[in-house]
Design an enzyme around this catalytic site. Structure first.
Site, PDB file in Angstrom:
ATOM      1  N   ASP A   1      -2.179   6.476  -3.679  1.00 54.63           N
ATOM      2  CA  ASP A   1      -1.070   5.848  -2.956  1.00 54.63           C
ATOM      3  C   ASP A   1      -0.405   4.731  -3.756  1.00 54.63           C
ATOM      4  O   ASP A   1      -0.695   4.538  -4.945  1.00 54.63           O
ATOM      5  CB  ASP A   1      -1.559   5.328  -1.596  1.00 54.63           C
TER       6      ASP A   1
ATOM      7  N   ASP B   1      -5.409   2.595  -3.986  1.00 54.04           N
ATOM      8  CA  ASP B   1      -6.733   2.545  -3.359  1.00 54.04           C
ATOM      9  C   ASP B   1      -7.057   3.774  -2.508  1.00 54.04           C
ATOM     10  O   ASP B   1      -8.212   3.996  -2.168  1.00 54.04           O
ATOM     11  CB  ASP B   1      -6.937   1.237  -2.562  1.00 54.04           C
ATOM     12  N   ARG B   2      -6.047   4.587  -2.164  1.00 54.37           N
ATOM     13  CA  ARG B   2      -6.336   5.784  -1.367  1.00 54.37           C
ATOM     14  C   ARG B   2      -6.378   7.022  -2.253  1.00 54.37           C
ATOM     15  O   ARG B   2      -5.869   6.995  -3.375  1.00 54.37           O
ATOM     16  CB  ARG B   2      -5.271   5.986  -0.292  1.00 54.37           C
TER      17      ARG B   2
ATOM     18  N   SER C   1       0.801  -1.221   0.000  1.00 56.47           N
ATOM     19  CA  SER C   1       0.000   0.000   0.000  1.00 56.47           C
ATOM     20  C   SER C   1       0.836   1.275   0.000  1.00 56.47           C
ATOM     21  O   SER C   1       1.624   1.497  -0.906  1.00 56.47           O
ATOM     22  CB  SER C   1      -0.961  -0.032   1.186  1.00 56.47           C
ATOM     23  N   HIS C   2       0.710   2.104   1.018  1.00 56.22           N
ATOM     24  CA  HIS C   2       1.376   3.407   1.046  1.00 56.22           C
ATOM     25  C   HIS C   2       2.733   3.345   1.736  1.00 56.22           C
ATOM     26  O   HIS C   2       3.368   4.376   1.919  1.00 56.22           O
ATOM     27  CB  HIS C   2       0.466   4.411   1.757  1.00 56.22           C
TER      28      HIS C   2
ATOM     29  N   LYS D   1     -11.282  -0.063  -1.676  1.00 54.74           N
ATOM     30  CA  LYS D   1     -11.366   1.372  -1.874  1.00 54.74           C
ATOM     31  C   LYS D   1     -10.674   1.705  -3.185  1.00 54.74           C
ATOM     32  O   LYS D   1      -9.868   0.911  -3.676  1.00 54.74           O
ATOM     33  CB  LYS D   1     -10.783   2.114  -0.685  1.00 54.74           C
TER      34      LYS D   1
ATOM     35  N   ASP E   1      -0.631   1.495  -4.107  1.00 60.96           N
ATOM     36  CA  ASP E   1      -1.412   0.493  -4.837  1.00 60.96           C
ATOM     37  C   ASP E   1      -2.731   1.043  -5.385  1.00 60.96           C
ATOM     38  O   ASP E   1      -3.561   0.283  -5.880  1.00 60.96           O
ATOM     39  CB  ASP E   1      -1.679  -0.737  -3.959  1.00 60.96           C
TER      40      ASP E   1
HETATM   41  C1  G1P Z   1      -5.132   2.278   8.996  1.00 62.29           C
HETATM   42  C2  G1P Z   1      -6.292   3.230   8.784  1.00 62.29           C
HETATM   43  C3  G1P Z   1      -7.538   2.444   8.411  1.00 62.29           C
HETATM   44  C4  G1P Z   1      -7.253   1.589   7.170  1.00 62.29           C
HETATM   45  C5  G1P Z   1      -6.039   0.717   7.419  1.00 62.29           C
HETATM   46  C6  G1P Z   1      -5.651  -0.078   6.184  1.00 62.29           C
HETATM   47  O1  G1P Z   1      -5.418   1.381  10.039  1.00 62.29           O
HETATM   48  O2  G1P Z   1      -6.525   4.020   9.942  1.00 62.29           O
HETATM   49  O3  G1P Z   1      -8.597   3.337   8.169  1.00 62.29           O
HETATM   50  O4  G1P Z   1      -8.351   0.780   6.870  1.00 62.29           O
HETATM   51  O5  G1P Z   1      -4.922   1.540   7.806  1.00 62.29           O
HETATM   52  O6  G1P Z   1      -5.368   0.745   5.074  1.00 62.29           O
HETATM   53  P1  G1P Z   1      -4.942   1.580  11.568  1.00 62.29           P
HETATM   54  O7  G1P Z   1      -3.440   1.727  11.555  1.00 62.29           O
HETATM   55  O8  G1P Z   1      -5.586   2.832  12.082  1.00 62.29           O
HETATM   56  O9  G1P Z   1      -5.417   0.367  12.294  1.00 62.29           O
HETATM   57 ZN    ZN Z   2      -3.268   1.404  -0.437  1.00 63.41          ZN
END
Ligand code: G1P
Ligand code: ZN
Length: 542
Positions: A276, A280-281, A112-113, A375, A278
């Site tokens: 981001d 999705d954000r 992801s990010h 997402k 991948d």
């Molecule tokens: C974080 C974000 C949450 C998201 C997750 C995965 O999780 O706050 O909204 O779904 O990354 O991308 P957290 O670290 O708060 O558990």
């Molecule tokens: Zn992502």
């Protein structure tokens, strides 16, 4: 030839809500990827001859992992794999392919990010046939299989050419290398009015999309600059790089600062957005205005019927608990269902599958709809563009109008990263202990209406999730929420979410920091934050 290789369990291969995520070096250990992918197939039943989707976000080690996944799939009796050209598939595009071609599931390589490159992170995630992340029941079985694994099966073949579109065979399994963008673009064309969007750009509307050297570059170029006629150069950092150009592909105001600065400058185009690693954000910035993800969700929901894909209305709106209640006000006005789920995209899957919700979002920059089961960053950008193309107003004017109609939910998230895990647990317990005494109490100028440790009863599968965060709700609609991150890697991360509801239009121009100042003090007092964490300020404010 298919080989069976004796192996043994690696200690910790427990996939979290976003799959198995570790440093690249961990994944590079001999047999490590093989073990986990074999464990995925060992956890599944009835997939002989079936089709799977395979792709990733292009980060360092993506190609190697994809070659391995293809060999293991072939050796386990998979009939066909659909692979993105160059190993590229954004997470929402992979979700779309799984759904569109009704595949058994899909394997997505992404962290992801998180940063990439040889010293960055890598990850692998299994998605099920509805296109969404595997639910806990499935990841628990995968984890169990990683612990008892004794051998993996692998085709002993040379690497295949991931860059040429077409079909090749590996030990009787068909490998179809596809354009990663084509099907996703077709899906977007069914949801949004591309003619109108072309007219918007033709009229001189200008935007900047920062792909952060991550997976959305090819998607954004093909759709924005290709199909919609936005000028060349609209998409910046548009080539996916294994190390994301040394940057952190996280579309927030810290890592997309250049975009933010441009959007606040006199040279700002009409619209700015980023996605981001991948895809999705999303980050949405208008000229002179950053739109918080919570506000973006509310505005998208309120205006969704302006896009053809949502013209017949929404079934409901779902948000994660810490996401601001702005979306609830839209749902109430529309007279449709509203859902408050625990943090994490997986909780939306049941609501979307059951047709209870159409649009979902999280404060952490994830927004999406029932078009896929992830997402979707570029989707959010295109829905904003469709709304702008119809309303022909600025982002600022649209948000001011939104706040006039619904009131404004001022919002901020304060992250306290890498704090002592015991101190974090102690702080949460201290808050939990006070819950019964809070309702009715006056704290500074606000009176507490209710306080609880959030629990969620899934209306579809009837499962119950408890301990999802401390919620303190005030009579004026303001809220303070505390929860511990489930994705942090070092120590504990405490997240404090502060929200103030302000119905008075005359106060909508306030600075967010000023609007939230009292609530921040209340949160600090109630939780003994400074004393317990030893911090006098958050690590990150978003
Ligand atoms: C974080 C974000 C949450 C998201 C997750 C995965 O999780 O706050 O909204 O779904 O990354 O991308 P957290 O670290 O708060 O558990
Ligand atoms: Zn992502």
């Amino acid at each position: 030839m298919i080989k069976e290789i004796a192996t043994k369990a690696f200690g910790d291969q427990k996939p979290g809500t976003s799959g198995l995520r570790k440093k690249v070096g961990v994944f590079q250990q001999p047999h490590y990827v093989e073990n986990f992918i074999q464990a995925i197939f060992d956890s599944l039943e009835g997939f002989a001859g079936a089709t799977f989707v395979i792709g990733g976000d292009g980060r360092y080690f993506n190609r190697e992992a994809i070659q391995t996944a293809i060999r293991i799939a072939a050796a386990n009796g998979v009939g066909r794999v659909i692979v993105g050209q160059g190993g590229i598939l954004s997470t929402p595009a992979a979700s779309n392919l799984i759904r569109k071609y009704k595949t058994f599931g899909g394997i997505i390589f992404s962290a992801s990010h998180n940063p990439g490159g040889p010293h960055g992170d890598f990850g692998v995630k299994y998605n099920i046939g509805n296109g969404g992340p595997a639910p806990e029941g499935v990841t628990d079985v995968i984890h169990a299989k990683t612990q008892s694994i004794a051998l993996y099966r692998i085709a002993d073949t040379a690497d295949i050419d991931l860059d040429s579109i077409g079909t090749v065979a590996v030990e009787g399994m068909t490998v179809e290398i596809v354009d990663p963008v084509a099907d996703y673009r077709l899906l977007m064309e069914t949801l949004f009015d591309f003619d109108r969007l072309r007219a918007l750009f033709a009229s001189g509307f200008r935007m900047r999309f920062d792909a952060m050297h991550a997976v959305t570059g090819p998607y954004a170029k093909a759709i924005l600059e290709g199909a919609l006629g936005a000028p060349a150069g609209t998409v910046v950092n548009g080539t996916p790089l294994p190390d994301f150009g040394g940057h952190h592909p996280d579309p927030n105001l810290v890592h997309a600062k250049e975009l933010y600065d441009l959007m606040m400058s006199p040279d700002a185009p009409d619209f700015g957005a980023a996605s981001d690693g991948d895809g999705d954000r999303n980050l949405i910035i208008g000229r002179g205005i950053f739109v918080t993800p919570s506000d973006s969700l509310a505005a998208l929901a309120a205006n969704a019927t302006l896009a053809p894909g949502y013209a017949s209305g929404l079934a409901g709106i779902a948000r994660s608990m810490p996401t601001s209640a702005a979306a609830d006000r839209v749902a109430d006005k529309l007279g449709i269902g509203r859902y408050e789920t625990p943090t994490g995209w997986k909780f939306f899957g049941n609501l979307l599958d059951a047709g209870l919700a159409t649009i979902c979002g999280e404060e952490s920059a994830g927004t999406g709809s029932n078009h896929v089961r992830e997402k979707d960053g570029l989707w959010a950008v295109l829905l904003w563009l469709n709304i702008l193309a119809v309303r022909r107003d600025s982002v600022l004017a649209i948000m001011q109008d939104h706040w006039r109609t619904y009131g404004r939910n001022f919002y901020a998230r304060h992250d306290y990263e890498e704090i002592d895990a015991d101190a974090a647990r102690g702080l949460m317990q201290h808050l939990r202990d006070q819950l019964p005494n809070l309702p009715g109490r006056r704290l500074r100028n606000a009176r507490v209406a209710s306080a609880d440790d959030f629990a969620y009863d899934d209306p579809v599968d009837r499962s119950r999730s408890t301990g999802q965060g401390i919620r303190i709700l005030f009579e004026d609609g303001s809220r303070i929420v505390f929860r511990l991150s489930g994705t942090g890697t070092a120590g504990a991360t405490l997240r404090l979410y502060i929200e103030r509801y302000e119905p008075d239009t005359a106060r909508h121009g306030m600075a967010t920091g000023d609007a939230l100042a009292d609530l921040i003090l209340i949160a600090g007092d109630l939780s003994e934050l400074a004393a317990r964490t030893g911090r006098d300020a958050p690590s990150v404010i978003t």
